[in-house]
Design an enzyme around this catalytic site. Structure first.
Site, PDB file in Angstrom:
ATOM      1  N   ARG A  80      45.293 111.613 -55.438  1.00  0.00           N
ATOM      2  CA  ARG A  80      47.099 111.834 -55.282  1.00  0.00           C
ATOM      3  C   ARG A  80      47.748 112.449 -54.029  1.00  0.00           C
ATOM      4  O   ARG A  80      47.899 112.272 -53.004  1.00  0.00           O
ATOM      5  CB  ARG A  80      48.150 111.119 -56.576  1.00  0.00           C
ATOM      6  CG  ARG A  80      49.896 110.157 -55.618  1.00  0.00           C
ATOM      7  CD  ARG A  80      50.336 109.736 -56.229  1.00  0.00           C
ATOM      8  NE  ARG A  80      50.843 111.528 -56.684  1.00  0.00           N
ATOM      9  CZ  ARG A  80      51.833 111.340 -58.041  1.00  0.00           C
ATOM     10  NH1 ARG A  80      52.231 109.864 -58.567  1.00  0.00           N
ATOM     11  NH2 ARG A  80      52.795 112.377 -58.483  1.00  0.00           N
ATOM     12  N   LYS A 183      53.571 111.963 -51.884  1.00  0.00           N
ATOM     13  CA  LYS A 183      54.368 112.439 -52.113  1.00  0.00           C
ATOM     14  C   LYS A 183      54.585 114.289 -51.306  1.00  0.00           C
ATOM     15  O   LYS A 183      54.201 115.342 -51.780  1.00  0.00           O
ATOM     16  CB  LYS A 183      53.703 113.757 -53.971  1.00  0.00           C
ATOM     17  CG  LYS A 183      54.884 113.922 -54.528  1.00  0.00           C
ATOM     18  CD  LYS A 183      53.962 113.904 -55.268  1.00  0.00           C
ATOM     19  CE  LYS A 183      55.339 114.776 -57.080  1.00  0.00           C
ATOM     20  NZ  LYS A 183      56.632 114.083 -57.217  1.00  0.00           N
ATOM     21  N   GLU A 219      62.444 102.522 -55.121  1.00  0.00           N
ATOM     22  CA  GLU A 219      62.438 104.198 -55.932  1.00  0.00           C
ATOM     23  C   GLU A 219      63.871 103.970 -57.483  1.00  0.00           C
ATOM     24  O   GLU A 219      64.748 103.927 -56.671  1.00  0.00           O
ATOM     25  CB  GLU A 219      61.762 104.906 -54.982  1.00  0.00           C
ATOM     26  CG  GLU A 219      61.684 106.020 -55.962  1.00  0.00           C
ATOM     27  CD  GLU A 219      59.828 105.403 -56.074  1.00  0.00           C
ATOM     28  OE1 GLU A 219      59.603 104.382 -57.338  1.00  0.00           O
ATOM     29  OE2 GLU A 219      59.247 106.503 -55.732  1.00  0.00           O
TER      30      GLU A 219
HETATM   31  N1  PLP Z   1      58.734 108.641 -58.179  1.00  0.00           N
HETATM   32  C1  PLP Z   1      59.025 109.940 -57.280  1.00  0.00           C
HETATM   33  C2  PLP Z   1      59.681 109.319 -55.717  1.00  0.00           C
HETATM   34  C3  PLP Z   1      58.902 111.481 -57.553  1.00  0.00           C
HETATM   35  O1  PLP Z   1      58.875 111.911 -56.921  1.00  0.00           O
HETATM   36  C4  PLP Z   1      57.833 110.931 -59.232  1.00  0.00           C
HETATM   37  C5  PLP Z   1      57.228 111.714 -59.751  1.00  0.00           C
HETATM   38  O2  PLP Z   1      55.779 112.406 -59.483  1.00  0.00           O
HETATM   39  C6  PLP Z   1      57.847 109.593 -58.989  1.00  0.00           C
HETATM   40  C7  PLP Z   1      57.742 108.554 -58.692  1.00  0.00           C
HETATM   41  C8  PLP Z   1      56.693 109.895 -60.715  1.00  0.00           C
HETATM   42  O3  PLP Z   1      54.899 109.428 -60.818  1.00  0.00           O
HETATM   43  P1  PLP Z   1      54.177 109.986 -61.388  1.00  0.00           P
HETATM   44  O4  PLP Z   1      54.585 109.426 -62.860  1.00  0.00           O
HETATM   45  O5  PLP Z   1      53.320 110.696 -61.379  1.00  0.00           O
HETATM   46  O6  PLP Z   1      55.017 111.733 -61.827  1.00  0.00           O
HETATM   47  C1  COI Z   2      58.231 115.094 -61.290  1.00  0.00           C
HETATM   48  O1  COI Z   2      58.229 114.169 -61.732  1.00  0.00           O
HETATM   49  O2  COI Z   2      57.010 115.805 -61.507  1.00  0.00           O
HETATM   50  C2  COI Z   2      58.609 115.014 -59.688  1.00  0.00           C
HETATM   51  O3  COI Z   2      58.476 115.416 -59.031  1.00  0.00           O
HETATM   52  C3  COI Z   2      59.705 114.243 -59.874  1.00  0.00           C
HETATM   53  C4  COI Z   2      60.969 115.576 -59.023  1.00  0.00           C
HETATM   54  C5  COI Z   2      60.896 116.453 -59.829  1.00  0.00           C
HETATM   55  C6  COI Z   2      60.792 115.777 -57.864  1.00  0.00           C
END
Ligand code: PLP
Ligand code: COI
Length: 338
Positions: A80, A183, A219
């Protein structure tokens, strides 16, 4: 670390022993450098500071019941970060280098990996920034990849108890053809004001709608949204949300538990029909949602009427946690032992 109260750790920054840095210069990546300094010394014209050439990742390392330390799906985070890097014209970090750095930084800070069973973990924050000086709007020729860690507790103070969220219509986190799926820091900057107002109005998080039509759930603040009904796990298929690795894993777990899985648009009105809803992500894990208030219309959607997380959300949470903490067979091969 005997002086850390693991059980009451917030989701915040705590100084650890070491972080890692690696520089891309003259067309190549250098070696991983170990540092004990929490500060970065960068050029004031760095593109990360002016033009948002910045991307980050978030993942966790867990101390298992067997004492081993496990990283959850670091390769997915590496892939990612590569997507995010390409999204804002940065030099991607090779996935092998990314995973090597993640393992190494956890080893170097092993004394900060919380003990098993305390409800805490070691959060890794890999980041990639443009550090070459530019004044015109152009991509940098130089990049820094760094990884720091910090022990954390639950993202929402409620932990695995239902949270209250608010639908916002007067802010967008991401534009239809913008950077929402990467991200990158800009998406978080765009979400700060809405989240801050939500907190002041008594909500743990906000739900952003699709920016184009304002008809669909997009989101859930810093997490993905999911709903459960009729033995089906439903989660938005949107080009403007982050491809959550937690959500991807929950879809696999749900299918394995015999649920149907649907990745599709979720119209706001459908909120009336869900039996359970939640937010999911590395930081949020699964945060069951107890109520959703539409800030503009005043309509309130209620769930978890007994004040507790729903049955299926609880089963998903328990399975994910048990795999991450080495209690349950890792049949999908998600864990990387450090
Ligand atoms: N959406 C956003 C905007 C986030 O910051 C995160 C955190 O990483 C997620 C979703 C969830 O992604 P992940 O499950 O890969 O941490
Ligand atoms: C995560 O879940 O790792 C995130 O990045 C969410 C937030 C703390 C930015």
């Amino acid at each position: 670390m005997s002086n850390i109260d693991w059980k009451s750790l917030p989701f915040g920054y705590l100084k650890t022993d070491y972080n890692l840095r690696c520089y891309f210069k003259n067309g190549q990546w250098g070696d991983l450098e170990v540092s004990a300094d929490e500060n970065l010394n960068i050029h004031m014209a760095s593109t990360c500071l002016h033009y948002g050439q910045e991307a980050f990742e978030g993942m966790k390392a867990f101390r298992g019941i067997d004492g081993k330390v496990r990283l959850f799906r670091p390769e997915e985070n590496g892939k990612r970060l590569e997507l995010s890097a390409n999204g804002v014209m940065m030099q991607p970090v090779p996935v092998e280098l990314f995973v090597e750095a993640c393992k190494k930084v956890v080893k170097l800070n092993e004394r900060f990996v919380p003990p098993y069973g305390e409800g805490a973990s070691l959060y890794l924050r890999p980041m990639l920034i443009g550090v070459g000086p530019q004044v015109g709007v152009k991509a940098s020729a130089e990049y820094m990849f760094a990884v720091f860690v910090t022990p954390v507790g639950p993202y929402f103070k409620e932990g695995f108890n239902p949270i209250k969220v608010q639908i916002v219509r007067d802010y967008d986190r991401a534009a239809p053809l913008g950077t929402g799926t990467f991200k990158v820091g800009g998406n978080y900057a765009a979400s700060l004001a809405a989240i801050d107002r939500g907190h002041k109005e008594g909500y743990s998080s906000v739900l952003f709608l699709d920016a184009k039509e304002k008809k669909y759930i997009d989101e859930a603040g810093p997490a993905n949204f999911f709903g459960i009904k009729n033995n089906t796990y439903v989660t938005p298929d949107s080009h403007t949300i982050l491809r959550s690795i937690t959500n991807m894993s929950l879809r696999e777990l749900a299918a394995d538990m015999g649920l149907k899985v649907e990745l599709r648009s979720i119209p706001i009105e459908e909120l009336d029909t869900f039996e359970e809803v939640g937010a999911c992500g590395t930081a949020a894990v699964i945060s069951p949602i107890g109520s959703i208030t539409d800030r503009e219309t005043g309509k309130v959607y209620e769930y978890c009427k007994d004040g507790k997380a729903g049955k299926i959300s609880t089963q998903l949470y328990e399975r994910l946690r048990a795999i991450q903490e080495g209690e349950m067979e890792d049949k999908f091969g998600w864990n990387v032992i450090v």
